[in-house]
Design an enzyme around this catalytic site. Sequence first.
Site, short mmCIF file in Angstrom:
data_model
loop_
_atom_site.label_atom_id
_atom_site.label_comp_id
_atom_site.label_asym_id
_atom_site.label_seq_id
_atom_site.Cartn_x
_atom_site.Cartn_y
_atom_site.Cartn_z
N HIS A 59 1.28 -1.17 0.25
CA HIS A 59 -0.01 -0.45 -0.05
C HIS A 59 0.76 0.86 -0.34
CE1 HIS A 59 -3.56 -2.52 0.75
NE2 HIS A 59 -2.80 -3.12 1.73
N HIS A 222 -7.31 -4.65 -0.58
CA HIS A 222 -6.12 -6.37 -0.83
C HIS A 222 -6.99 -6.22 -2.47
CE1 HIS A 222 -5.93 -5.87 3.18
NE2 HIS A 222 -4.53 -5.41 2.25
#
Lengths: 342, 342
Positions: A59, A222
């Site tokens: 991320h 995700h």
Amino acid sequence: MKKFLNSAESFVADSLAGLAAAHPALRVQAEGPDGPFVARRAATQPGKVALVSGGGYGHEPLHGGFVGVGMLDAACPGEVFTSPVPGQILAAAQAVDGGAGVVFVVKNYTGDVLNFQMAAELAAEDTGVAVETVLVDDDVAVRDSTWTAGRRGTGATVFVEKIAGALAERGESLADVADMGRRVNANSRSFAVALTACTTPANGKPGFLLPEDEMEVGVGIHGEPGRSREKLASAREVAALALDAILAEPLFGAQGERQDGVEVIAMVSGLGATPLSELYILFHEASRLLAERDISIVRSLVGNYVTSLDMAGASFTLCRADDELLELWDAPVNTPALRWGL
Amino acid sequence: MKKFLNSAESFVADSLAGLAAAHPALRVQAEGPDGPFVARRAATQPGKVALVSGGGYGHEPLHGGFVGVGMLDAACPGEVFTSPVPGQILAAAQAVDGGAGVVFVVKNYTGDVLNFQMAAELAAEDTGVAVETVLVDDDVAVRDSTWTAGRRGTGATVFVEKIAGALAERGESLADVADMGRRVNANSRSFAVALTACTTPANGKPGFLLPEDEMEVGVGIHGEPGRSREKLASAREVAALALDAILAEPLFGAQGERQDGVEVIAMVSGLGATPLSELYILFHEASRLLAERDISIVRSLVGNYVTSLDMAGASFTLCRADDELLELWDAPVNTPALRWGL
């Protein structure tokens, strides 16, 4: 799989080594049995509340890129899309505690919640480190899923880390810093749209298949399923979809009505593979839509802040602001990914 | 084509509108027959040399994201991968001239060179604006092609804009600012590797086809052919390929020998669709390779700085530094894409 890497096994370690090489003010504590953490090279000042966050890798710049003066004291990266473990989090907390306690900033994702909670319990039992936890749950797309109870945590994490981090830098108490983090989270909502799936290094293939003319509306960070699979739409329509979902929240006033005096900090974050030119197009459309509602964007971030590896897509986050939040937002910050006033 | 846009025709205008909305210190002069330019909202201080750059759209944050205190005074975006026109460049120069003259920072690409040259001639003939041009030609991959005579201009543009911009901010003369820009360019070399082609909004299809197991070594910033098509390699091998090409230049000392005392500013820039996690892996490998040669990275940038729409790939740029260059590098800057000390 088309990626720059040496191996799936060394992906996180190699990337963290690059982060450390590029940013001498940070150190990566890579040794030890429990996994690495990123911390400021300078020790936490005695009496300053420390902020620790973390989560699965993939991320970036979240979270390591937000370590520095005015934001986090440490970040605990797990393997790709995998929660950091309790021992790793505890080690980070002990390393950066300045005696005033530690705030854990935790994205609402079941693995993260459990492991940070266990680290907090270990801290209470085995160490003298006082811990408060701020749970971030801003993603309005999906409530309750295989991966998370309640709403998922995403873009608001940046706002929580920045604003609570500024308060900690001022020397405020553990309870006050944690309360501020909770207030920022309560004031924030996010929604994301994906054009492509991302590919984890270990998997080597996209996590799901998205036909050439479709997009995933409300995707998780995700690649978790969103609200619906839709035909590709214009930037204007994408921004409208996302903002309609966010503005349905009472937080921003009655739906469909003009909101005199509502001010927001707005972020349009790329998910990894979307160029800045397109993010600005989305931000332009978001600005227009909010202006039509008389909601004022008073601060903004447009760029890659909370990503999902190489996913093409974007997330929208709004935080309802007030003078206190804005003053803390504007306070100096010096991290790899956010830097002003220093 | 999976992009966030409203139409190919409005791509640049919509994106510039977003840039302006996100950065209140900038204004986009969008009207007029000649095309838009991005400028600082504050007028150029009388007596300050102004810096103007520009080029085809699609390389964001270059150039509009580098407009602000300590860097550019204005940037002229063309259509996607299309040079800005002379009237547009002239209008920008006239708008930001503070009476001390204007430096054009021009990437070596035939259309850009011709149009900035014509704008300089128009300035000399029709206006009182004195112009000096700095040509950036740092890409060592290819010399002379269909698109460019000599080496192409790419990543060093950021270094030229930052360092010459800092000198201009100090109030130095037109000749001195231009000379500094030329010195930075002469000290800089770049090399890029693509994993995928990019897609222009007008075209809707990738500019070239790259099989799933191949990469383009030495790719140009519009996807121009590089030196060779190779099998995918590890991050370590990719960094070695790029640095071997760059370090073959006498500028960095005799090839293959250890270089005591050589210091560089290093940039690893994503080309648009490559996530930061992978750029850090490349930077880590570049750091190791340079350390083996005793070349010290004394400053660095890792992120998306000079991109090619949605191309997956990365460019490496090294600038041989000295104390004067580093002092100017460290000087305060406040632009959307580079910000420190302010």
